[in-house]
Design a protein around this motif. Structure first.
Motif, PDB file in Angstrom:
ATOM      1  N   TYR A   1     -14.473  48.947 -28.919  1.00  0.00           N
ATOM      2  CA  TYR A   1     -13.062  48.235 -28.170  1.00  0.00           C
ATOM      3  C   TYR A   1     -13.899  47.151 -27.966  1.00  0.00           C
ATOM      4  N   VAL A   2     -12.534  46.459 -28.404  1.00  0.00           N
ATOM      5  CA  VAL A   2     -12.667  45.236 -27.511  1.00  0.00           C
ATOM      6  C   VAL A   2     -11.580  45.284 -26.853  1.00  0.00           C
ATOM      7  N   ARG A   3     -11.943  44.007 -25.894  1.00  0.00           N
ATOM      8  CA  ARG A   3     -10.687  43.685 -24.853  1.00  0.00           C
ATOM      9  C   ARG A   3     -10.412  42.458 -24.659  1.00  0.00           C
ATOM     10  N   PRO A   4      -9.272  42.296 -24.118  1.00  0.00           N
ATOM     11  CA  PRO A   4     -10.251  40.413 -23.404  1.00  0.00           C
ATOM     12  C   PRO A   4     -10.554  40.480 -21.926  1.00  0.00           C
ATOM     13  N   VAL A   5     -11.117  39.513 -21.394  1.00  0.00           N
ATOM     14  CA  VAL A   5     -11.297  39.568 -19.803  1.00  0.00           C
ATOM     15  C   VAL A   5     -11.404  37.822 -19.747  1.00  0.00           C
ATOM     16  N   LEU A   6     -11.028  37.364 -18.389  1.00  0.00           N
ATOM     17  CA  LEU A   6     -11.302  36.616 -18.339  1.00  0.00           C
ATOM     18  C   LEU A   6     -12.624  36.869 -17.255  1.00  0.00           C
ATOM     19  N   LEU A   7     -13.636  35.318 -17.428  1.00  0.00           N
ATOM     20  CA  LEU A   7     -14.495  35.572 -17.292  1.00  0.00           C
ATOM     21  C   LEU A   7     -14.521  34.111 -15.612  1.00  0.00           C
ATOM     22  N   GLU A   8     -15.537  33.425 -15.243  1.00  0.00           N
ATOM     23  CA  GLU A   8     -15.320  32.850 -14.207  1.00  0.00           C
ATOM     24  C   GLU A   8     -14.631  31.770 -14.437  1.00  0.00           C
ATOM     25  N   ASN A   9     -14.148  30.768 -13.992  1.00  0.00           N
ATOM     26  CA  ASN A   9     -13.520  30.065 -13.948  1.00  0.00           C
ATOM     27  C   ASN A   9     -11.936  30.202 -15.218  1.00  0.00           C
ATOM     28  N   ASP A  10     -11.339  30.760 -15.298  1.00  0.00           N
ATOM     29  CA  ASP A  10     -10.676  31.439 -16.376  1.00  0.00           C
ATOM     30  C   ASP A  10     -10.954  31.367 -17.404  1.00  0.00           C
ATOM     31  N   VAL A  11     -11.904  31.540 -18.309  1.00  0.00           N
ATOM     32  CA  VAL A  11     -12.197  31.376 -19.214  1.00  0.00           C
ATOM     33  C   VAL A  11     -12.697  32.523 -19.977  1.00  0.00           C
ATOM     34  N   PHE A  12     -11.402  32.315 -21.466  1.00  0.00           N
ATOM     35  CA  PHE A  12     -11.118  34.097 -21.780  1.00  0.00           C
ATOM     36  C   PHE A  12     -12.542  33.978 -22.672  1.00  0.00           C
ATOM     37  N   SER A  13     -12.554  35.149 -22.832  1.00  0.00           N
ATOM     38  CA  SER A  13     -13.074  35.741 -23.479  1.00  0.00           C
ATOM     39  C   SER A  13     -13.136  37.608 -24.217  1.00  0.00           C
TER      40      SER A  13
END
Length: 132
Positions: A41-53
């Protein structure tokens, strides 16, 4: 004929759906035979400092392993799993469902159908609000 060029076209649709803020989720499924690895499964996430991953979760019979990758890295992480063991990749967007399939001769095709999801992923919606 190799299926890789068709999978690359499919990946372009994944990137477009993220850019257009219509991405809901991506799933690799339909294994060949009984395998340890059942789904990815591939889901978008926002890491620290709003970094997209992208969160890539590999579901095995007995465990789940999650890893985080950039959009470009995710392609190279996922591509080797096509045809070994997965035959299908399903991209769910708010505009349509896009399926990459391998047939018995390992020829790839892309099929578009009506959307399953009415709303984009929560992270995509948050990105839209923040103007990311």
């Amino acid at each position: 004929m190799s299926f890789q060029p068709v999978f690359a076209q499919f990946w372009e649709k994944v990137k477009e759906s993220i850019e257009d803020k219509t991405y809901a989720k991506l799933t690799l499924a339909k294994t060949i035979g009984d395998t340890e690895l059942k789904n990815i499964y591939v889901r978008p996430v926002l890491l620290e400092n709003d970094v997209f991953s992208l969160s890539v979760t590999a579901k095995y019979k007995t465990e789940e392993i999650e890893s985080f990758h950039s959009l470009e890295e995710a392609f190279f992480v996922l591509a080797p799993y096509m045809n070994n063991p997965f035959m299908t990749a399903l991209l769910f967007t708010t505009e349509n469902d896009i399926t990459f399939k391998l047939n018995k001769k390992r020829v790839g095709s892309i099929i578009e159908q009506a959307p399953t999801f009415k709303n984009a992923s929560d992270v995509i919606l948050e990105m839209k609000e923040k103007g990311l």
